[in-house]
Scaffold this motif. Structure first.
Motif, PDB file in Angstrom:
ATOM      1  N   MET A  80      -5.467  -5.206   5.802  1.00  0.00           N
ATOM      2  CA  MET A  80      -5.051  -3.736   6.362  1.00  0.00           C
ATOM      3  C   MET A  80      -6.482  -3.204   7.032  1.00  0.00           C
ATOM      4  SD  MET A  80      -2.712  -2.502   3.407  1.00  0.00           S
ATOM      5  CE  MET A  80      -1.090  -3.195   3.357  1.00  0.00           C
TER       6      MET A  80
ATOM      7  N   GLY B  53      -5.892   0.816   3.895  1.00  0.00           N
ATOM      8  CA  GLY B  53      -6.142  -0.501   2.958  1.00  0.00           C
ATOM      9  C   GLY B  53      -6.150   0.195   1.678  1.00  0.00           C
TER      10      GLY B  53
ATOM     11  N   PHE C 258      -5.804  -5.964   1.220  1.00  0.00           N
ATOM     12  CA  PHE C 258      -6.614  -5.050   1.322  1.00  0.00           C
ATOM     13  C   PHE C 258      -7.486  -5.292   2.859  1.00  0.00           C
ATOM     14  CE2 PHE C 258     -10.849  -3.437   1.067  1.00  0.00           C
ATOM     15  CZ  PHE C 258     -10.665  -2.128   0.957  1.00  0.00           C
ATOM     16  N   HIS C 259      -7.939  -6.182   2.899  1.00  0.00           N
ATOM     17  CA  HIS C 259      -9.211  -6.652   4.059  1.00  0.00           C
ATOM     18  C   HIS C 259      -8.335  -6.657   5.221  1.00  0.00           C
ATOM     19  CE1 HIS C 259     -12.818  -6.827   2.068  1.00  0.00           C
ATOM     20  NE2 HIS C 259     -12.294  -7.478   1.306  1.00  0.00           N
TER      21      HIS C 259
ATOM     22  N   TYR D 122      -6.564  -2.997  -3.662  1.00  0.00           N
ATOM     23  CA  TYR D 122      -7.792  -3.738  -3.622  1.00  0.00           C
ATOM     24  C   TYR D 122      -7.954  -4.682  -5.085  1.00  0.00           C
ATOM     25  CZ  TYR D 122     -12.390  -5.386  -3.415  1.00  0.00           C
ATOM     26  OH  TYR D 122     -13.622  -6.189  -3.553  1.00  0.00           O
TER      27      TYR D 122
ATOM     28  N   SER E  55       0.785  -1.195  -0.053  1.00  0.00           N
ATOM     29  CA  SER E  55       0.126   0.004  -0.183  1.00  0.00           C
ATOM     30  C   SER E  55       0.890   1.257   0.041  1.00  0.00           C
ATOM     31  CB  SER E  55      -0.787   0.008   0.916  1.00  0.00           C
ATOM     32  OG  SER E  55      -0.009   0.293   2.391  1.00  0.00           O
TER      33      SER E  55
END
Ligand code: SF4
Ligand code: SF4
Ligand code: SF4
Length: 738
Positions: A578, A562, A575-576, A568, A342
């Motif tokens: 984070m 995220g 992503f999830h 994503y 990220s």
């Protein structure tokens, strides 16, 4: 452990000396040894031990265990070494079938140092002769260890090695020796042949070419003498090969320890029940107490590094490999890693060496994009959104009646999309404080940076700088921490502050509303290098009545929600993770100052206010906007502000559709997840009905149709009602249907 193969991670200390190794006279790689023992692998641990100390049966009896004092867990390493010698049942050395060498090496003295040197050199197949003045080898070890045990150990470790032993041979002068190199290891009070005064304590070289000197004759103890034997062997080999006496620096004792260590005041060593030595079970239990000291600080804080089981060195080497590998490997090895970070910089913030994976991967993204290997679907949605913010929703205006400005408000593309009231009120506030304040509705270009397209970001910034110059170079006042970070990294000629410090310095607006109760401040990751912005948000929150609690990850160590890097589509799992790590930092509701963070938290049912809600008296949002609303919001905002402040009309031509769609909240939620806009769905249905390219499932009366838009094929399933068309499903593929 500086490694010049690396550029970014050269100074990473991961894998370097733990405290125990740093104080060990022979730099024993204790961590590798103990990790084997933790798994009950006594034979593996023995091999590791023998590789390091040469004579396990001797060292496990004579070491004075410097490591114990410095170990944060007070591990009984020496007892564990003895346990390994006791319980390993495969101690036989490996018989390497190497060709013999012709060079002859003389070793004067068969004590521990001489024997270690002889072992190392005969392993490399040099012609080694040991001259021992007594009738057996061992030197002063004979006072410490039973003679049979000593002989057994030498026999075992030299089992497959050839060397010549000349006992009862006292060397009086070096002149009689016809050898390629000599190691003098004559022991305490032994003959130094007048060379000690010219001795180099690192390489063990002397002023006499080819003659090295070490061990207890130099005044050291047994363990240091053992290390000298190993160093001498390496120095002699270098001398034989290249004629230099300056030794092999990487074999010298390294007393450094850069690993961060936390001391455990309640360490509870395992005491052998028999009062003397460990049973096998006790040994494993004691080994398991070792925390294998190392630096993994960055990984401990980063969901991406944990999920992909990476440390920065590996990130850099994989990124390097991606650069040079062929296409298939390039895509497999590099892309997934490069697009899953990220780029939040938390790793750099916690690293004592300032190593920031963000720097590596921003560069890699650029390389990936420029080589044409960046998969477009990963960033297509965000880039289209950015282009919309920079075209139909773009505006730059001097304040009414002014041509230049002292300040220019730059809310950023996310606030103009999901905080329209905030933009309007903040700009109104600024006009009151500084009537010549200009306004720019646009985007800083960070989506292009994250997509690897740095040329596009540069174009965005050049356009912005051009407008800024035309307005007399005003101070930019940004509401978005990511914009501030982008400007500070890529357009540092722009003087820039945050709206939060602007308001904190000038006082709350009249319509501010209180936010009582307990809150945690969630600092967006892009705010980490802007302490004044972070302090101002706390200051404003306090003035609004909030009781603030600090999260573990805050200030310079702020974590990513995220959204950073737009990861994503490429890696929803990271992503999830984070997002979950962020919302689970505290059960308290959050106050934040990034629209993306706020929207994500709301989408995960985490209560979260934007600080400007209270500051500007805007009703906090409870559910984020659907993505289809975001672009519309920007255009509505532009239209509204142009009319209200400048009295200008603004219209954009709306697409006209013959169909009228009914889309449920559930379908909108799915569209958000898949980045499908309302316009995409309308385009598909309109196209299918107009062209009759639709398939009817008679049983359910559901029609299915698709249309390719850009690089994606969008599918919609719908029912035809009397007065509308009801969308029952929609999805998207990156495939083209011929
Ligand atoms: S924090 Fe990470 S990058 Fe920094 S030294 Fe430790 S392992 Fe290396
Ligand atoms: S905990 Fe383990 S690795 Fe750390 S100093 Fe002690 S023995 Fe060495
Ligand atoms: S996600 Fe953030 S903390 Fe993790 S490696 Fe990337 S920049 Fe570093």
């Amino acid at each position: 452990m500086i490694d010049s193969n690396y550029i970014y991670t050269r100074d990473c200390v991961q894998g370097s000396n733990p405290p125990c190794t740093s104080v060990c006279p022979i730099n024993f790689k204790t961590r590798d040894f103990l990790s084997k023992l933790q798994r009950g692998n006594f034979n593996g641990a023995y091999r590791e031990y023998a590789k390091n100390v040469i004579f396990p049966g001797i060292v496990s009896k004579i070491c004075n265990q410097n490591c114990h004092e410095i170990c944060p867990e007070k591990i009984s390493v020496l007892k564990l070494e003895a346990a390994v010698v006791r319980y390993a049942d495969r101690k036989e050395p490996i018989n390497y079938n190497l060709p013999g060498r012709k060079e002859k090496i003389a070793i004067i003295g068969g004590g521990l140092s001489g024997m270690a040197c002889a072992h190392r050199l005969s392993t490399r197949r040099y012609n080694v002769t040991i001259f021992e003045r007594e009738d057996s080898v061992g030197g002063s070890l004979k006072d410490l260890i039973d003679a049979d045990d000593l002989n057994d150990e030498f026999e075992l470790q030299f089992k497959y090695l050839n060397y010549t032993l000349e006992t009862n041979q006292e060397i009086i002068t070096l002149d009689d020796l016809d050898y390629d190199a000599v190691y003098i290891a004559t022991g305490k009070h032994g003959n130094d042949f007048g060379l000690l005064k010219s001795w180099n304590s690192k390489s063990l070289g002397t002023s006499k070419k080819g003659v090295f000197l070490g061990g207890k004759v130099t005044g050291c103890n047994d363990m240091e003498a053992l290390m000298d034997g190993m160093i001498a062997a390496a120095s002699i080999e270098k001398y034989i090969k290249v004629g230099k006496m300056d030794g092999q620096a990487d074999t010298y004792h390294d007393p450094s320890c850069k690993i961060p260590v936390e001391y455990n005041d309640n360490a509870q060593p395992i005491i052998p029940l028999n009062g003397e030595y460990y049973t096998k079970e006790e040994a494993v239990k004691e080994a398991k107490r070792c925390i294998l000291c190392d630096c993994t600080k960055c990984k401990d804080r980063c969901d991406f590094l944990q999920h992909m089981d990476l440390l920065p060195r590996k990130v850099e080497s994989d990124a390097q490999m991606a650069k040079s590998a062929d296409e298939g490997l390039f895509e497999r090895v590099g892309t997934r890693m490069i697009v899953s970070c990220s780029v939040c910089g938390l790793c750099g913030a916690v690293c004592q060496e300032d190593i920031n994976v963000e720097d590596i991967l921003i560069e890699s993204k650029k390389m990936l994009y420029e080589s044409g290997h960046f998969p477009p679907p990963f960033h297509d949605f965000y880039l289209r959104d950015m282009m919309s913010a920079l075209s139909e929703a773009y505006a730059v205006k001097a304040a009414p009646g002014y041509e230049t400005a002292t300040y220019m408000f730059f809310p950023g593309c996310q606030m103009t999309a999901s905080g329209t009231e905030h933009v309007e009120r903040a700009y109104g506030y600024m006009l009151k404080k500084n009537p010549d304040t200009a306004l720019m509705l646009g985007c800083c270009g960070v989506p292009a940076l994250w997509a690897g397209n740095q040329d596009l970001m540069k174009k965005v910034l050049d356009k912005l700088k051009n407008e800024w110059e035309n307005l007399g170079k005003p101070i930019l006042v940004s509401a978005c921490p990511s914009c501030l970070k982008t400007f500070s990294n890529y357009a540092d000629e722009l003087e820039c502050i945050s709206i939060y410090e602007y308001i904190a310095d000038r006082g709350l607006p009249e319509n501010a509303s209180s936010i009582n109760g307990d809150w945690a401040v969630f600092d967006p990751c892009s705010s980490r290098n802007f302490p004044k912005m972070q302090t101002s948000v706390r200051n404003l929150s306090n003035r609004l009545g909030a009781e603030l609690v600090e999260l573990n990850s805050s200030g310079p160590e702020a974590r990513c929600c995220g959204m950073g890097g737009h990861i994503y589509p490429a890696n929803p799992e990271v992503f999830h993770k984070m997002l979950n790590s962020s919302i689970n930092e505290s059960e308290l509701p959050y106050i934040t100052y990034c629209m993306n963070c706020r929207n994500l938290f709301l989408s995960a049912d985490k209560k979260c206010n934007h600080i400007l809600d209270g500051v500007l008296g805007v009703k906090p949002l409870e559910k984020p906007f659907h993505i289809s609303e975001l672009r519309k919001n920007r255009i509505r905002l532009k239209k509204h502000l142009l009319k209200e402040i400048w009295g200008e009309d603004f219209e954009i031509e709306k697409k006209k559709y013959s169909v009228k769609l009914k889309i449920s909240e559930e379908i909108y939620d799915k569209m958000d997840m898949l980045h499908i806009s309302e316009e995409d769905v309308y385009d598909v249905v309109e196209h299918c009905i107009q062209s009759n390219e639709e398939i009817l499932e008679p049983k359910t009366e559901i029609y299915t149709g698709y249309k390719q838009i850009g690089i994606f094929t969008y599918w919609v399933q719908y029912k035809k009602n009397d007065d509308n068309i009801e969308v029952v499903n929609t999805y998207v593929h990156r495939i083209q249907i011929d």
